[in-house]
Design a protein around this motif. Structure first.
Motif, PDB file in Angstrom:
ATOM      1  N   LEU A 173       0.821  -1.213   0.000  1.00 22.72           N
ATOM      2  CA  LEU A 173       0.000   0.000   0.000  1.00 22.72           C
ATOM      3  C   LEU A 173       0.858   1.268   0.000  1.00 22.72           C
ATOM      4  CD1 LEU A 173      -2.750  -1.208   2.476  1.00 22.72           C
ATOM      5  CD2 LEU A 173      -3.065  -0.718   0.029  1.00 22.72           C
ATOM      6  N   TYR A 174       1.969   1.227   0.739  1.00 25.91           N
ATOM      7  CA  TYR A 174       2.883   2.368   0.783  1.00 25.91           C
ATOM      8  C   TYR A 174       3.470   2.635  -0.610  1.00 25.91           C
ATOM      9  CZ  TYR A 174       6.987   5.172   2.070  1.00 25.91           C
ATOM     10  OH  TYR A 174       7.950   6.145   2.150  1.00 25.91           O
ATOM     11  N   LEU A 175       3.960   1.575  -1.273  1.00 24.24           N
ATOM     12  CA  LEU A 175       4.536   1.737  -2.609  1.00 24.24           C
ATOM     13  C   LEU A 175       3.477   2.159  -3.624  1.00 24.24           C
ATOM     14  CD1 LEU A 175       6.955  -1.339  -2.650  1.00 24.24           C
ATOM     15  CD2 LEU A 175       7.577   1.076  -2.410  1.00 24.24           C
ATOM     16  N   ALA A 176       2.248   1.645  -3.485  1.00 22.96           N
ATOM     17  CA  ALA A 176       1.156   2.053  -4.380  1.00 22.96           C
ATOM     18  C   ALA A 176       0.821   3.528  -4.153  1.00 22.96           C
ATOM     19  CB  ALA A 176      -0.072   1.177  -4.154  1.00 22.96           C
ATOM     20  N   GLY A 177       0.869   3.974  -2.897  1.00 22.71           N
ATOM     21  CA  GLY A 177       0.614   5.378  -2.586  1.00 22.71           C
ATOM     22  C   GLY A 177       1.646   6.310  -3.199  1.00 22.71           C
ATOM     23  N   LEU A 178       2.846   5.794  -3.418  1.00 23.65           N
ATOM     24  CA  LEU A 178       3.898   6.571  -4.082  1.00 23.65           C
ATOM     25  C   LEU A 178       3.837   6.424  -5.606  1.00 23.65           C
ATOM     26  CD1 LEU A 178       6.885   5.670  -1.717  1.00 23.65           C
ATOM     27  CD2 LEU A 178       5.678   7.862  -1.850  1.00 23.65           C
ATOM     28  N   ASP A 179       2.843   5.670  -6.090  1.00 21.85           N
ATOM     29  CA  ASP A 179       2.636   5.384  -7.513  1.00 21.85           C
ATOM     30  C   ASP A 179       3.798   4.597  -8.119  1.00 21.85           C
ATOM     31  OD1 ASP A 179       0.726   5.510  -9.554  1.00 21.85           O
ATOM     32  OD2 ASP A 179       1.745   7.197 -10.528  1.00 21.85           O
ATOM     33  N   LEU A 180       4.412   3.740  -7.294  1.00 18.42           N
ATOM     34  CA  LEU A 180       5.525   2.912  -7.765  1.00 18.42           C
ATOM     35  C   LEU A 180       5.086   1.520  -8.186  1.00 18.42           C
ATOM     36  CD1 LEU A 180       8.227   3.850  -5.103  1.00 18.42           C
ATOM     37  CD2 LEU A 180       8.088   4.632  -7.472  1.00 18.42           C
ATOM     38  N   VAL A 181       3.937   1.061  -7.700  1.00 19.94           N
ATOM     39  CA  VAL A 181       3.443  -0.282  -8.018  1.00 19.94           C
ATOM     40  C   VAL A 181       1.928  -0.242  -8.218  1.00 19.94           C
ATOM     41  CG1 VAL A 181       5.253  -1.466  -6.689  1.00 19.94           C
ATOM     42  CG2 VAL A 181       3.038  -0.995  -5.612  1.00 19.94           C
ATOM     43  N   GLN A 182       1.420  -1.311  -8.821  1.00 15.25           N
ATOM     44  CA  GLN A 182      -0.008  -1.595  -8.841  1.00 15.25           C
ATOM     45  C   GLN A 182      -0.249  -2.583  -7.705  1.00 15.25           C
ATOM     46  OE1 GLN A 182      -1.560  -2.729 -12.870  1.00 15.25           O
ATOM     47  NE2 GLN A 182       0.625  -2.720 -13.348  1.00 15.25           N
ATOM     48  N   TYR A 183      -1.196  -2.291  -6.832  1.00 16.11           N
ATOM     49  CA  TYR A 183      -1.464  -3.213  -5.731  1.00 16.11           C
ATOM     50  C   TYR A 183      -2.919  -3.128  -5.327  1.00 16.11           C
ATOM     51  CZ  TYR A 183      -1.422  -5.433  -1.148  1.00 16.11           C
ATOM     52  OH  TYR A 183      -1.703  -6.245  -0.074  1.00 16.11           O
ATOM     53  N   SER A 184      -3.502  -4.278  -5.143  1.00 18.03           N
ATOM     54  CA  SER A 184      -4.859  -4.379  -4.636  1.00 18.03           C
ATOM     55  C   SER A 184      -4.879  -5.497  -3.615  1.00 18.03           C
ATOM     56  CB  SER A 184      -5.829  -4.703  -5.768  1.00 18.03           C
ATOM     57  OG  SER A 184      -7.110  -4.996  -5.246  1.00 18.03           O
ATOM     58  N   ASP A 216       2.463  -2.857 -17.178  1.00 14.69           N
ATOM     59  CA  ASP A 216       2.831  -1.443 -17.087  1.00 14.69           C
ATOM     60  C   ASP A 216       4.312  -1.384 -16.736  1.00 14.69           C
ATOM     61  OD1 ASP A 216       3.328   1.216 -16.379  1.00 14.69           O
ATOM     62  OD2 ASP A 216       1.389   1.465 -15.399  1.00 14.69           O
ATOM     63  N   PRO A 217       5.164  -0.974 -17.686  1.00 15.08           N
ATOM     64  CA  PRO A 217       6.610  -0.975 -17.426  1.00 15.08           C
ATOM     65  C   PRO A 217       7.044  -0.025 -16.323  1.00 15.08           C
ATOM     66  CG  PRO A 217       6.121   0.089 -19.525  1.00 15.08           C
ATOM     67  CD  PRO A 217       4.827  -0.493 -19.025  1.00 15.08           C
ATOM     68  N   ASP A 218       6.222   0.973 -16.005  1.00 14.43           N
ATOM     69  CA  ASP A 218       6.583   1.929 -14.961  1.00 14.43           C
ATOM     70  C   ASP A 218       6.030   1.562 -13.589  1.00 14.43           C
ATOM     71  OD1 ASP A 218       8.116   3.862 -16.447  1.00 14.43           O
ATOM     72  OD2 ASP A 218       6.240   4.392 -17.449  1.00 14.43           O
ATOM     73  N   ARG A 219       4.979   0.752 -13.550  1.00 17.23           N
ATOM     74  CA  ARG A 219       4.330   0.389 -12.284  1.00 17.23           C
ATOM     75  C   ARG A 219       4.107  -1.120 -12.246  1.00 17.23           C
ATOM     76  NH1 ARG A 219      -0.708   2.500 -12.436  1.00 17.23           N
ATOM     77  NH2 ARG A 219      -1.064   1.751 -10.354  1.00 17.23           N
ATOM     78  N   PRO A 220       5.070  -1.857 -11.706  1.00 19.15           N
ATOM     79  CA  PRO A 220       4.928  -3.313 -11.665  1.00 19.15           C
ATOM     80  C   PRO A 220       3.789  -3.750 -10.744  1.00 19.15           C
ATOM     81  CG  PRO A 220       6.801  -2.603 -10.353  1.00 19.15           C
ATOM     82  CD  PRO A 220       6.294  -1.391 -11.060  1.00 19.15           C
ATOM     83  N   ALA A 221       3.268  -4.931 -11.024  1.00 17.21           N
ATOM     84  CA  ALA A 221       2.281  -5.555 -10.139  1.00 17.21           C
ATOM     85  C   ALA A 221       3.006  -5.982  -8.870  1.00 17.21           C
ATOM     86  CB  ALA A 221       1.655  -6.760 -10.826  1.00 17.21           C
ATOM     87  N   TYR A 222       2.409  -5.727  -7.720  1.00 15.14           N
ATOM     88  CA  TYR A 222       3.005  -6.082  -6.418  1.00 15.14           C
ATOM     89  C   TYR A 222       2.331  -7.346  -5.913  1.00 15.14           C
ATOM     90  CZ  TYR A 222       4.228  -5.672  -1.442  1.00 15.14           C
ATOM     91  OH  TYR A 222       4.683  -5.908  -0.161  1.00 15.14           O
ATOM     92  N   ALA A 223       3.142  -8.329  -5.530  1.00 12.60           N
ATOM     93  CA  ALA A 223       2.614  -9.593  -5.021  1.00 12.60           C
ATOM     94  C   ALA A 223       3.406 -10.022  -3.799  1.00 12.60           C
ATOM     95  CB  ALA A 223       2.709 -10.678  -6.094  1.00 12.60           C
ATOM     96  N   TRP A 224       2.752 -10.784  -2.938  1.00 12.86           N
ATOM     97  CA  TRP A 224       3.422 -11.344  -1.764  1.00 12.86           C
ATOM     98  C   TRP A 224       4.115 -12.641  -2.148  1.00 12.86           C
ATOM     99  CZ3 TRP A 224      -0.346 -11.227   2.984  1.00 12.86           C
ATOM    100  CH2 TRP A 224      -0.808  -9.933   3.175  1.00 12.86           C
TER     101      TRP A 224
END
Length: 155
Positions: free
Chosen positions: A16-27, A37-45
Motif C-alpha cells: 500500500l505504501y509503494l502504491a501510494g507513491l505510484d511505484l506499483v499496482q497493488y490491490s 505497465d513498465p513503470d508500475r509493476p504488479a506487487y505480489a506477496w
C-alpha cells in the motif's frame, strides 16, 4: 510476548505504501488482474505472479530481535522482474524503490505506513546482480532491513 505487526501486515503495508507513491499496482483483492505497465509493476506477496511480466514480489526472509527486542528488524526481499526489451528494466525499478525506501545513515525518519505500521528505519542490505529468467525477462532481488516500532499489545 506478542507484537502487533505480523509479517503479512508488513507486506500489505509495504504494498500500500509503494502504491501510494505510484511505484506499483497493488490491490488487496485476491482476484485482481494487473495490466502490463513498465513503470508500475504488479506487487505480489512471496512469489512473482506468472503475469504480467513487469512485477515485484515481497517476501519476509527474517524477523530478527537481536539488535533491539522491542523494535524488531524484518528483512524483506524485493524481487523485481521486467519484460524482455522493456524501456524500463529491473535495475531502473529497483533503483526507484531504493530511492523511496532507503534511509541514509545517521538520519532518523520515522514513518507510519498504511495499516498503522510504524517504521523507524529502512536500509537496503543487499543489492543483487541482475539476471535473466528462462523467458528472457530481467530480474533483480534486493533485500531491505525494515525496523519497526510496534505500538502494541506486548504481554
Amino acid at each position: 510476548m506478542k507484537f502487533s505487526t505480523t509479517s503479512n501486515e508488513l507486506l500489505a503495508a509495504l504494498g500500500l505504501y509503494l502504491a501510494g507513491l505510484d511505484l506499483v499496482q497493488y490491490s488487496e483483492s485476491e482476484d485482481v488482474v494487473y495490466d502490463e505497465d513498465p513503470d508500475r509493476p504488479a506487487y505480489a506477496w512471496r512469489e512473482l505472479p506468472a503475469d504480467p511480466d513487469t512485477a515485484v514480489s515481497a517476501t519476509v526472509t527474517n524477523d530478527a530481535r537481536d539488535r533491539d527486542h522491542w523494535n524488531p528488524d524484518y528483512y524483506v526481499r524485493l524481487r523485481i522482474r521486467t519484460a524482455e526489451n522493456s524501456a524500463v528494466d529491473a535495475d531502473d525499478l529497483a533503483d526507484r524503490f531504493f530511492n523511496h525506501l532507503h534511509v541514509p545513515d545517521h538520519y532518523y525518519q520515522p514513518q507510519t505506513w498504511p495499516g498503522g505500521v510504524r517504521v523507524i528505519d529502512v536500509r537496503r542490505v543487499v543489492r543483487a546482480q541482475s539476471a535473466t529468467d528462462s523467458n528472457n525477462r530481467l530480474m533483480r532481488a534486493d533485500s531491505y532491513r525494515i525496523t519497526l516500532n510496534p505500538p502494541g499489545e506486548i504481554s
